[in-house]
Design an enzyme around this catalytic site. Sequence first.
Site, PDB file in Angstrom:
ATOM      1  N   TYR A  61       0.857  -1.190   0.033  1.00  0.00           N
ATOM      2  CA  TYR A  61       0.135  -0.280   0.184  1.00  0.00           C
ATOM      3  C   TYR A  61       0.675   1.402  -0.155  1.00  0.00           C
ATOM      4  O   TYR A  61       1.954   1.465   1.151  1.00  0.00           O
ATOM      5  CB  TYR A  61      -0.916   0.167   1.358  1.00  0.00           C
ATOM      6  CG  TYR A  61      -1.716  -0.860   1.459  1.00  0.00           C
ATOM      7  CD1 TYR A  61      -2.188  -1.560   0.694  1.00  0.00           C
ATOM      8  CD2 TYR A  61      -2.669  -1.276   2.818  1.00  0.00           C
ATOM      9  CE1 TYR A  61      -3.391  -2.940   0.484  1.00  0.00           C
ATOM     10  CE2 TYR A  61      -3.546  -2.303   2.594  1.00  0.00           C
ATOM     11  CZ  TYR A  61      -3.995  -3.056   2.052  1.00  0.00           C
ATOM     12  OH  TYR A  61      -4.622  -4.130   1.829  1.00  0.00           O
ATOM     13  N   MET A  62       0.012   2.266  -1.077  1.00  0.00           N
ATOM     14  CA  MET A  62       0.249   1.918  -1.437  1.00  0.00           C
ATOM     15  C   MET A  62       0.879   2.393  -2.948  1.00  0.00           C
ATOM     16  O   MET A  62       1.146   3.122  -3.700  1.00  0.00           O
ATOM     17  CB  MET A  62      -0.996   3.307  -1.815  1.00  0.00           C
ATOM     18  CG  MET A  62      -2.059   3.196  -1.097  1.00  0.00           C
ATOM     19  SD  MET A  62      -3.517   1.530  -1.685  1.00  0.00           S
ATOM     20  CE  MET A  62      -3.587   1.735  -3.290  1.00  0.00           C
TER      21      MET A  62
END
Length: 309
Positions: free
Chosen positions: A49-50
Amino acid sequence: MKQIGDLDVFPLCLGGNVFGWTAGKERSFEILDAYAAAGGNFVDTADSYMASAPGNRGGESETIIGEWTETRGNRDDVVIATKVGRHPERRGLAPANIRAAADDSLRRLRTDRIDLYYTHYDDPSVPIEDIMTTLHELVTAGKVRQIGVSNIEPDRLQKSLEFAEREGTTPYTAIQPHYNLVSRDTYEGPRRDLAERYGLAAVPYYGLASGFLTGKYRPGANVDSVRSERAAAHLETERGRRVLAALDLVAEEQGTAVATVALAWLAARPTVAAPIASARTLDQLPPLIEVARTTLTEDQLRRLTEASE
Protein backbone atom coordinates in the site's frame (compact mmCIF):
# COMPACT_ATOMS: atom_id res chain seq x y z
CA MET A 1 -12.86 -6.49 22.42
CA LYS A 2 -12.54 -9.54 20.17
CA GLN A 3 -9.82 -12.17 20.19
CA ILE A 4 -7.30 -13.19 17.49
CA GLY A 5 -4.92 -15.65 19.08
CA ASP A 6 -3.62 -13.73 22.11
CA LEU A 7 -4.43 -10.35 20.55
CA ASP A 8 -7.33 -8.28 21.93
CA VAL A 9 -8.77 -6.23 19.07
CA PHE A 10 -11.47 -3.61 18.60
CA PRO A 11 -14.45 -5.02 16.64
CA LEU A 12 -13.80 -2.64 13.74
CA CYS A 13 -10.40 -2.87 12.05
CA LEU A 14 -9.34 0.43 10.50
CA GLY A 15 -8.14 -0.08 6.95
CA GLY A 16 -4.89 1.67 6.11
CA ASN A 17 -5.13 1.25 2.36
CA VAL A 18 -6.07 4.91 1.90
CA PHE A 19 -3.09 6.26 3.85
CA GLY A 20 -0.57 7.76 1.47
CA TRP A 21 -3.13 7.56 -1.33
CA THR A 22 -6.50 9.34 -0.99
CA ALA A 23 -5.55 10.47 2.53
CA GLY A 24 -2.23 12.27 2.95
CA LYS A 25 -0.11 12.12 6.07
CA GLU A 26 -1.85 14.92 7.97
CA ARG A 27 -5.34 13.60 7.20
CA SER A 28 -4.25 10.04 8.01
CA PHE A 29 -2.97 11.17 11.42
CA GLU A 30 -6.33 12.87 12.10
CA ILE A 31 -8.23 9.70 11.21
CA LEU A 32 -5.94 7.51 13.31
CA ASP A 33 -6.22 9.92 16.25
CA ALA A 34 -10.03 9.89 16.06
CA TYR A 35 -10.15 6.10 15.76
CA ALA A 36 -7.90 5.67 18.81
CA ALA A 37 -9.89 8.25 20.79
CA ALA A 38 -13.03 6.18 20.14
CA GLY A 39 -11.36 3.09 21.60
CA GLY A 40 -10.04 1.61 18.37
CA ASN A 41 -6.75 -0.30 18.47
CA PHE A 42 -6.64 -2.50 15.34
CA VAL A 43 -5.07 -1.12 12.13
CA ASP A 44 -4.62 -3.03 8.87
CA THR A 45 -2.05 -2.26 6.19
CA ALA A 46 0.27 -4.01 3.71
CA ASP A 47 3.79 -3.56 2.38
CA SER A 48 2.33 -2.85 -1.07
CA TYR A 49 0.00 0.00 0.00
CA MET A 50 -0.16 2.20 -2.06
CA ALA A 51 2.38 1.31 -4.71
CA SER A 52 -0.13 1.91 -7.51
CA ALA A 53 -0.55 5.62 -6.72
CA PRO A 54 1.47 8.01 -8.90
CA GLY A 55 4.80 8.86 -7.29
CA ASN A 56 4.60 6.03 -4.75
CA ARG A 57 6.90 3.02 -4.39
CA GLY A 58 4.88 0.95 -1.92
CA GLY A 59 5.04 1.00 1.84
CA GLU A 60 3.67 4.53 2.19
CA SER A 61 0.82 3.35 4.41
CA GLU A 62 3.18 1.46 6.72
CA THR A 63 5.42 4.52 6.94
CA ILE A 64 2.53 6.78 7.96
CA ILE A 65 1.32 4.32 10.60
CA GLY A 66 4.87 3.95 11.95
CA GLU A 67 5.34 7.70 12.18
CA TRP A 68 1.96 8.05 13.89
CA THR A 69 2.65 5.46 16.61
CA GLU A 70 6.13 6.94 17.17
CA THR A 71 4.92 10.53 17.54
CA ARG A 72 1.96 9.50 19.72
CA GLY A 73 4.01 7.07 21.83
CA ASN A 74 1.22 4.51 21.65
CA ARG A 75 2.82 1.53 19.91
CA ASP A 76 1.98 -0.85 22.77
CA ASP A 77 -1.68 0.17 22.56
CA VAL A 78 -2.08 -0.57 18.84
CA VAL A 79 -2.43 -3.94 17.10
CA ILE A 80 -0.80 -3.57 13.69
CA ALA A 81 -1.54 -6.04 10.92
CA THR A 82 0.44 -5.96 7.70
CA LYS A 83 1.03 -8.28 4.75
CA VAL A 84 3.78 -9.76 2.62
CA GLY A 85 4.02 -10.74 -1.02
CA ARG A 86 2.81 -7.83 -3.16
CA HIS A 87 5.39 -5.06 -2.76
CA PRO A 88 6.85 -4.31 -6.22
CA GLU A 89 10.34 -5.11 -4.93
CA ARG A 90 9.30 -8.04 -2.71
CA ARG A 91 6.86 -10.10 -4.74
CA GLY A 92 6.04 -13.67 -3.82
CA LEU A 93 6.50 -15.90 -0.79
CA ALA A 94 9.97 -17.39 -1.28
CA PRO A 95 11.58 -17.73 2.18
CA ALA A 96 14.32 -15.16 1.53
CA ASN A 97 11.72 -12.71 0.23
CA ILE A 98 9.46 -13.13 3.28
CA ARG A 99 12.40 -12.49 5.62
CA ALA A 100 13.55 -9.39 3.72
CA ALA A 101 10.01 -8.03 3.38
CA ALA A 102 9.37 -8.47 7.10
CA ASP A 103 12.50 -6.50 7.92
CA ASP A 104 11.45 -3.79 5.46
CA SER A 105 8.01 -3.57 7.09
CA LEU A 106 9.52 -3.40 10.58
CA ARG A 107 11.69 -0.46 9.50
CA ARG A 108 8.80 1.41 7.90
CA LEU A 109 6.54 0.73 10.89
CA ARG A 110 9.32 1.85 13.27
CA THR A 111 8.71 -1.13 15.52
CA ASP A 112 10.38 -4.33 16.70
CA ARG A 113 7.42 -6.63 16.02
CA ILE A 114 4.44 -7.07 13.72
CA ASP A 115 1.36 -8.10 15.68
CA LEU A 116 -0.38 -9.93 12.83
CA TYR A 117 1.46 -10.84 9.63
CA TYR A 118 -0.57 -12.03 6.65
CA THR A 119 0.50 -13.65 3.42
CA HIS A 120 -1.24 -11.20 1.07
CA TYR A 121 -1.69 -13.58 -1.87
CA ASP A 122 -0.70 -17.20 -1.99
CA ASP A 123 2.33 -18.15 -4.10
CA PRO A 124 1.72 -21.65 -5.51
CA SER A 125 5.32 -21.75 -6.82
CA VAL A 126 6.55 -22.06 -3.22
CA PRO A 127 5.93 -25.27 -1.24
CA ILE A 128 3.58 -24.93 1.73
CA GLU A 129 6.26 -26.19 4.10
CA ASP A 130 8.68 -23.43 3.07
CA ILE A 131 6.11 -20.69 3.69
CA MET A 132 4.92 -22.03 7.03
CA THR A 133 8.44 -22.75 8.29
CA THR A 134 9.64 -19.25 7.38
CA LEU A 135 6.68 -17.61 9.10
CA HIS A 136 7.36 -19.80 12.14
CA GLU A 137 10.96 -18.56 12.18
CA LEU A 138 9.75 -14.97 12.28
CA VAL A 139 7.52 -15.77 15.25
CA THR A 140 10.25 -17.56 17.19
CA ALA A 141 12.61 -14.65 16.46
CA GLY A 142 10.10 -12.26 18.05
CA LYS A 143 9.55 -10.28 14.86
CA VAL A 144 5.95 -11.46 14.45
CA ARG A 145 3.32 -12.33 17.08
CA GLN A 146 0.54 -13.99 15.06
CA ILE A 147 0.29 -15.09 11.44
CA GLY A 148 -2.63 -14.95 9.06
CA VAL A 149 -3.56 -15.65 5.47
CA SER A 150 -5.54 -13.67 2.94
CA ASN A 151 -6.14 -14.66 -0.68
CA ILE A 152 -5.65 -18.41 -0.95
CA GLU A 153 -7.43 -21.40 -2.45
CA PRO A 154 -9.10 -23.73 0.07
CA ASP A 155 -6.91 -26.75 -0.74
CA ARG A 156 -3.69 -24.79 -0.11
CA LEU A 157 -5.18 -23.34 3.07
CA GLN A 158 -6.08 -26.80 4.33
CA LYS A 159 -2.61 -28.15 3.57
CA SER A 160 -1.05 -25.18 5.39
CA LEU A 161 -3.18 -25.76 8.47
CA GLU A 162 -2.50 -29.49 8.42
CA PHE A 163 1.25 -28.89 8.09
CA ALA A 164 1.33 -26.58 11.12
CA GLU A 165 -0.70 -29.05 13.15
CA ARG A 166 1.45 -32.01 12.12
CA GLU A 167 4.86 -30.34 12.42
CA GLY A 168 4.14 -28.15 15.43
CA THR A 169 4.93 -24.89 13.66
CA THR A 170 3.07 -21.64 14.31
CA PRO A 171 -0.48 -21.98 12.95
CA TYR A 172 -2.52 -19.36 11.19
CA THR A 173 -4.87 -17.65 13.65
CA ALA A 174 -6.56 -15.27 11.20
CA ILE A 175 -7.95 -15.24 7.69
CA GLN A 176 -8.67 -12.07 5.72
CA PRO A 177 -11.27 -12.86 3.05
CA HIS A 178 -13.21 -10.74 0.58
CA TYR A 179 -16.62 -10.84 2.26
CA ASN A 180 -19.70 -8.62 2.49
CA LEU A 181 -23.46 -8.59 1.92
CA VAL A 182 -23.10 -8.63 -1.87
CA SER A 183 -20.13 -11.01 -1.95
CA ARG A 184 -20.74 -14.04 0.23
CA ASP A 185 -19.43 -16.99 -1.78
CA THR A 186 -15.95 -15.46 -1.67
CA TYR A 187 -15.80 -16.73 1.93
CA GLU A 188 -18.82 -18.82 2.82
CA GLY A 189 -18.17 -22.45 1.91
CA PRO A 190 -14.82 -24.28 2.12
CA ARG A 191 -12.84 -21.29 3.44
CA ARG A 192 -15.26 -20.59 6.28
CA ASP A 193 -15.56 -24.30 7.00
CA LEU A 194 -11.79 -24.46 7.51
CA ALA A 195 -11.84 -21.31 9.65
CA GLU A 196 -14.47 -22.88 11.89
CA ARG A 197 -12.64 -26.21 12.09
CA TYR A 198 -9.27 -24.66 12.96
CA GLY A 199 -10.50 -21.70 14.99
CA LEU A 200 -9.37 -18.94 12.61
CA ALA A 201 -10.69 -15.45 13.21
CA ALA A 202 -11.98 -13.78 10.04
CA VAL A 203 -11.11 -10.14 9.36
CA PRO A 204 -13.00 -9.43 6.12
CA TYR A 205 -11.87 -6.86 3.58
CA TYR A 206 -14.20 -4.99 1.20
CA GLY A 207 -16.64 -5.03 4.12
CA LEU A 208 -18.55 -2.15 2.51
CA ALA A 209 -18.16 -3.40 -1.08
CA SER A 210 -15.96 -0.46 -2.14
CA GLY A 211 -18.47 1.95 -0.61
CA PHE A 212 -21.67 0.55 -2.12
CA LEU A 213 -22.92 -0.62 1.27
CA THR A 214 -22.66 2.89 2.73
CA GLY A 215 -25.86 3.72 0.88
CA LYS A 216 -24.41 6.72 -0.95
CA TYR A 217 -24.72 5.02 -4.33
CA ARG A 218 -28.23 5.63 -5.63
CA PRO A 219 -29.70 5.96 -9.13
CA GLY A 220 -28.54 9.29 -10.55
CA ALA A 221 -26.09 9.97 -7.70
CA ASN A 222 -22.65 11.31 -8.58
CA VAL A 223 -20.13 10.03 -6.02
CA ASP A 224 -16.61 11.46 -5.89
CA SER A 225 -14.53 8.34 -5.27
CA VAL A 226 -11.77 6.44 -7.05
CA ARG A 227 -13.88 3.32 -6.42
CA SER A 228 -17.17 4.70 -7.68
CA GLU A 229 -17.31 2.64 -10.88
CA ARG A 230 -16.80 -0.64 -9.02
CA ALA A 231 -19.27 0.25 -6.27
CA ALA A 232 -21.97 1.62 -8.57
CA ALA A 233 -21.96 -1.63 -10.57
CA HIS A 234 -23.93 -3.27 -7.74
CA LEU A 235 -26.87 -0.97 -8.53
CA GLU A 236 -27.21 -2.81 -11.83
CA THR A 237 -27.92 -6.13 -10.09
CA GLU A 238 -31.18 -7.28 -8.52
CA ARG A 239 -29.24 -8.51 -5.51
CA GLY A 240 -27.58 -5.15 -4.97
CA ARG A 241 -30.88 -3.28 -5.09
CA ARG A 242 -32.52 -5.83 -2.79
CA VAL A 243 -29.70 -5.55 -0.23
CA LEU A 244 -29.78 -1.74 -0.33
CA ALA A 245 -33.54 -1.73 0.31
CA ALA A 246 -33.15 -4.08 3.28
CA LEU A 247 -30.30 -1.98 4.68
CA ASP A 248 -32.42 1.17 4.44
CA LEU A 249 -35.22 -0.42 6.46
CA VAL A 250 -32.95 -1.83 9.17
CA ALA A 251 -30.97 1.42 9.42
CA GLU A 252 -34.23 3.32 9.98
CA GLU A 253 -35.29 0.83 12.66
CA GLN A 254 -31.92 1.10 14.39
CA GLY A 255 -31.67 4.86 14.00
CA THR A 256 -28.19 4.50 12.56
CA ALA A 257 -26.30 4.71 9.27
CA VAL A 258 -26.57 2.19 6.44
CA ALA A 259 -22.81 1.55 6.64
CA THR A 260 -23.10 0.71 10.34
CA VAL A 261 -25.81 -1.86 9.63
CA ALA A 262 -23.83 -3.47 6.80
CA LEU A 263 -20.79 -3.85 9.06
CA ALA A 264 -22.91 -5.04 12.00
CA TRP A 265 -24.33 -7.82 9.83
CA LEU A 266 -20.79 -8.82 8.87
CA ALA A 267 -19.58 -8.65 12.48
CA ALA A 268 -22.37 -11.04 13.50
CA ARG A 269 -21.45 -13.72 10.94
CA PRO A 270 -19.80 -16.96 12.11
CA THR A 271 -16.00 -16.72 12.64
CA VAL A 272 -15.86 -12.92 12.04
CA ALA A 273 -13.79 -11.04 14.63
CA ALA A 274 -13.63 -7.59 13.06
CA PRO A 275 -14.56 -6.33 9.59
CA ILE A 276 -12.15 -3.93 7.92
CA ALA A 277 -13.31 -0.52 6.73
CA SER A 278 -11.35 2.57 5.79
CA ALA A 279 -12.08 6.28 6.03
CA ARG A 280 -10.43 8.93 3.87
CA THR A 281 -12.16 11.79 5.72
CA LEU A 282 -13.04 12.30 9.37
CA ASP A 283 -16.78 12.41 8.71
CA GLN A 284 -16.65 8.89 7.23
CA LEU A 285 -15.31 7.44 10.49
CA PRO A 286 -18.21 7.67 13.02
CA PRO A 287 -20.55 5.23 11.18
CA LEU A 288 -17.69 2.71 11.10
CA ILE A 289 -16.90 3.08 14.81
CA GLU A 290 -20.58 2.72 15.66
CA VAL A 291 -20.52 -0.98 14.71
CA ALA A 292 -18.84 -1.65 18.06
CA ARG A 293 -22.01 -0.44 19.79
CA THR A 294 -24.60 -1.87 17.40
CA THR A 295 -26.39 -5.18 17.85
CA LEU A 296 -28.92 -6.20 15.23
CA THR A 297 -31.95 -8.26 16.21
CA GLU A 298 -32.34 -11.82 14.97
CA ASP A 299 -35.14 -10.66 12.68
CA GLN A 300 -32.99 -7.88 11.22
CA LEU A 301 -30.10 -10.28 10.64
CA ARG A 302 -32.45 -12.76 8.96
CA ARG A 303 -33.90 -10.13 6.61
CA LEU A 304 -30.47 -8.92 5.57
CA THR A 305 -29.24 -12.46 5.05
CA GLU A 306 -32.26 -13.35 2.92
CA ALA A 307 -31.94 -10.17 0.85
CA SER A 308 -28.30 -11.00 0.10
CA GLU A 309 -28.92 -14.55 -1.10
